[in-house]
Enzyme design. Structure first.
Site, PDB file in Angstrom:
ATOM      1  N   ASP A 146       0.814  -1.216   0.000  1.00 44.25           N
ATOM      2  CA  ASP A 146       0.000   0.000   0.000  1.00 44.25           C
ATOM      3  C   ASP A 146       0.848   1.267   0.000  1.00 44.25           C
ATOM      4  O   ASP A 146       0.620   2.179  -0.800  1.00 44.25           O
ATOM      5  CB  ASP A 146      -0.923  -0.024   1.214  1.00 44.25           C
ATOM      6  CG  ASP A 146      -1.753   1.238   1.351  1.00 44.25           C
ATOM      7  OD1 ASP A 146      -2.913   1.242   0.902  1.00 44.25           O
ATOM      8  OD2 ASP A 146      -1.242   2.230   1.918  1.00 44.25           O
ATOM      9  N   THR A 178      -5.285   2.421  -0.094  1.00 39.10           N
ATOM     10  CA  THR A 178      -5.227   1.719  -1.376  1.00 39.10           C
ATOM     11  C   THR A 178      -5.615   0.257  -1.202  1.00 39.10           C
ATOM     12  O   THR A 178      -6.336  -0.311  -2.035  1.00 39.10           O
ATOM     13  CB  THR A 178      -3.819   1.822  -1.980  1.00 39.10           C
ATOM     14  OG1 THR A 178      -3.404   3.196  -1.992  1.00 39.10           O
ATOM     15  CG2 THR A 178      -3.810   1.291  -3.407  1.00 39.10           C
ATOM     16  N   ASP A 179      -5.162  -0.358  -0.127  1.00 39.71           N
ATOM     17  CA  ASP A 179      -5.570  -1.726   0.179  1.00 39.71           C
ATOM     18  C   ASP A 179      -7.080  -1.809   0.378  1.00 39.71           C
ATOM     19  O   ASP A 179      -7.751  -2.706  -0.146  1.00 39.71           O
ATOM     20  CB  ASP A 179      -4.878  -2.224   1.447  1.00 39.71           C
ATOM     21  CG  ASP A 179      -3.503  -2.817   1.174  1.00 39.71           C
ATOM     22  OD1 ASP A 179      -3.213  -3.155   0.016  1.00 39.71           O
ATOM     23  OD2 ASP A 179      -2.710  -2.938   2.126  1.00 39.71           O
ATOM     24  N   VAL A 180      -7.627  -0.897   1.181  1.00 44.40           N
ATOM     25  CA  VAL A 180      -9.062  -0.916   1.469  1.00 44.40           C
ATOM     26  C   VAL A 180      -9.864  -0.737   0.184  1.00 44.40           C
ATOM     27  O   VAL A 180     -10.834  -1.472  -0.074  1.00 44.40           O
ATOM     28  CB  VAL A 180      -9.418   0.169   2.501  1.00 44.40           C
ATOM     29  CG1 VAL A 180     -10.934   0.335   2.616  1.00 44.40           C
ATOM     30  CG2 VAL A 180      -8.823  -0.178   3.862  1.00 44.40           C
ATOM     31  N   GLY A 183      -9.784  -3.828  -1.932  1.00 44.95           N
ATOM     32  CA  GLY A 183     -10.711  -4.817  -1.410  1.00 44.95           C
ATOM     33  C   GLY A 183     -12.137  -4.536  -1.840  1.00 44.95           C
ATOM     34  O   GLY A 183     -12.874  -5.444  -2.244  1.00 44.95           O
TER      35      GLY A 183
END
Length: 407
Positions: A146, A178-180, A183
């Protein structure tokens, strides 16, 4: 009955982007089986402190990071480096609707767990791969995190105060955004593929990349560049296209004004007893205020020092101009609106019957989110899942455990 009740999800992902997406699916009713390494599990099981506390306030070994993105799932511990472990995962995939993984591009092929291998066993399988850079392109084999993607993807270049200002320089966002977002985009892709399967009878491969998501999520900022050829800069808490849209320091603390149009600006000026500003040709229209950003910001900043943040917020909110205090997380969770919306939920845990976490923001009238279980202990559901999905006998399970295949 959840919206996705009956959908089986095999989750081979770790850390955040994949688990965040599978948690959303689990909240919506899908049966999510999380496949973890024997003895270690998901990387985030070791990302502490902080740890969940027992009812009497003692630390457990269950990290808060892991718990934040793994509720409503079941945990199965399998060694996929062994042939028997691979056979188990393939058998689980054959009984699943969705598989999520975030291994380096192409690395599951040696285990026979890649899309081509598993889709031949289960043509209806929706297979979602989440990587830093996707399955194609010159960076496909590179690891993606991220923080790195926030930098490479341009987000940090527009986050933080300007150079030359105290504390200026590029900044990452305070959560792995960015990860969230990856997802969440993955959930959209998976649900679209499941709907498409109703028409075609076939699953498909969802190729999700953090860099793709980060670029897509820059929204108006990338379009600003494409329209002008000039890369947007950092504005701190200000907005590139709207003024005043910023944080201001009152006599005691900071607060935010998000003035979205000219009528709101006129209402703001009247509320704070500076009506002459909305008639000033430098500030009457938003485009003028953008051009004269420094002047209007300086005037407002000096004016707001004369009273407290609470006083300004009460005065400005009366004229329906968006305004608010800057809360810390404790203050945010204590907001009456949070309680009214039921966003803080209690999910009893074996080690803490009063375990609480922030719930899902999804509110469905007929198929609401249910909180059936907290994040699982490592491998706590191995026996149940392998019996339910594969029909393994107690003797077979005992032998697999003895061989180090499952835990």
């Amino acid at each position: 009955m959840g919206a996705l009740t009956g959908v089986r999800v095999l989750d081979l992902s770790r850390v955040l982007a994949g688990p965040w997406g599978s948690q959303v699916l689990a909240d919506l009713g899908a049966d999510v089986v999380k496949v973890e390494r024997i003895g270690r599990g998901d990387d985030t099981r070791a990302w502490g402190p902080p740890y969940m506390k027992t009812a009497d306030g003692k630390n457990t070994q269950e990290t808060s990071y892991y718990q934040s993105s793994n509720r409503n799932k079941r945990s199965v511990a399998v060694d996929i480096a062994t042939e028997k472990g691979q056979e188990i995962v393939r058998a689980l995939a054959a009984e699943s609707d969705v598989l999520i993984e975030n291994f380096k591009a192409g690395s599951l092929k040696k285990y026979g767990l890649d899309y081509e291998s598993l889709s031949s066993l289960n043509p209806r399988l929706v297979y979602c791969s989440i990587t830093g850079f996707g399955q194609t392109g010159p960076r496909a084999q590179e690891p993606g995190y991220d923080f790195i993607i926030q930098g490479m993807g341009g987000l940090m270049s527009i986050t933080g105060e300007r150079d030359g200002v105290q504390g200026g320089g590029p900044q990452k966002v305070g959560v792995a955004v960015t990860d969230v977002m990856t997802g969440l985009y993955s959930v959209i892709a998976i649900q679209a593929a499941l709907l498409a399967r109703e028409k075609t009878g076939r699953g498909q491969h969802c190729d999700m990349a953090l860099l793709d998501v980060q670029l897509a999520a820059l929204g108006n900022q990338t379009q600003n560049y494409l329209s002008t050829g000039v890369s947007p800069g950092r504005y701190g808490n200000a907005h590139a296209n709207i003024v005043p849209y910023n944080s201001f320091h009152a006599s005691d603390k900071d607060f935010i004004i998000a003035c979205g149009n000219d009528s709101q600006f006129a209402a703001l000026c009247n509320a704070i007893e500076l009506p002459e500003l909305s008639a000033d040709p430098r500030f009457s229209k938003n485009e003028d205020r953008v051009r004269n950003r420094e002047a209007i910001t300086r005037i407002l900043s000096e004016h707001f020092k004369r009273d407290t943040a609470d006083a300004w917020v009460k005065r400005i909110s009366k004229v329906n101009v968006p305004v608010g205090l800057i809360n810390n997380i404790a203050e945010a969770l204590a907001e009456p609106q949070v309680d009214a919306r039921g966003m803080l939920v209690n999910i009893p845990h074996a080690m803490n019957p009063d375990f609480k976490m922030v719930g899902s923001p999804i509110n469905l009238s007929d198929t609401p989110v249910e909180y059936k279980r907290p994040a699982p202990l490592l491998g706590q559901d191995t026996n149940d899942v392998l019996t339910e999905y594969l029909g393994l006998s107690p003797e077979q399970l005992l032998q697999f455990k003895s061989d180090g295949v499952v835990g």
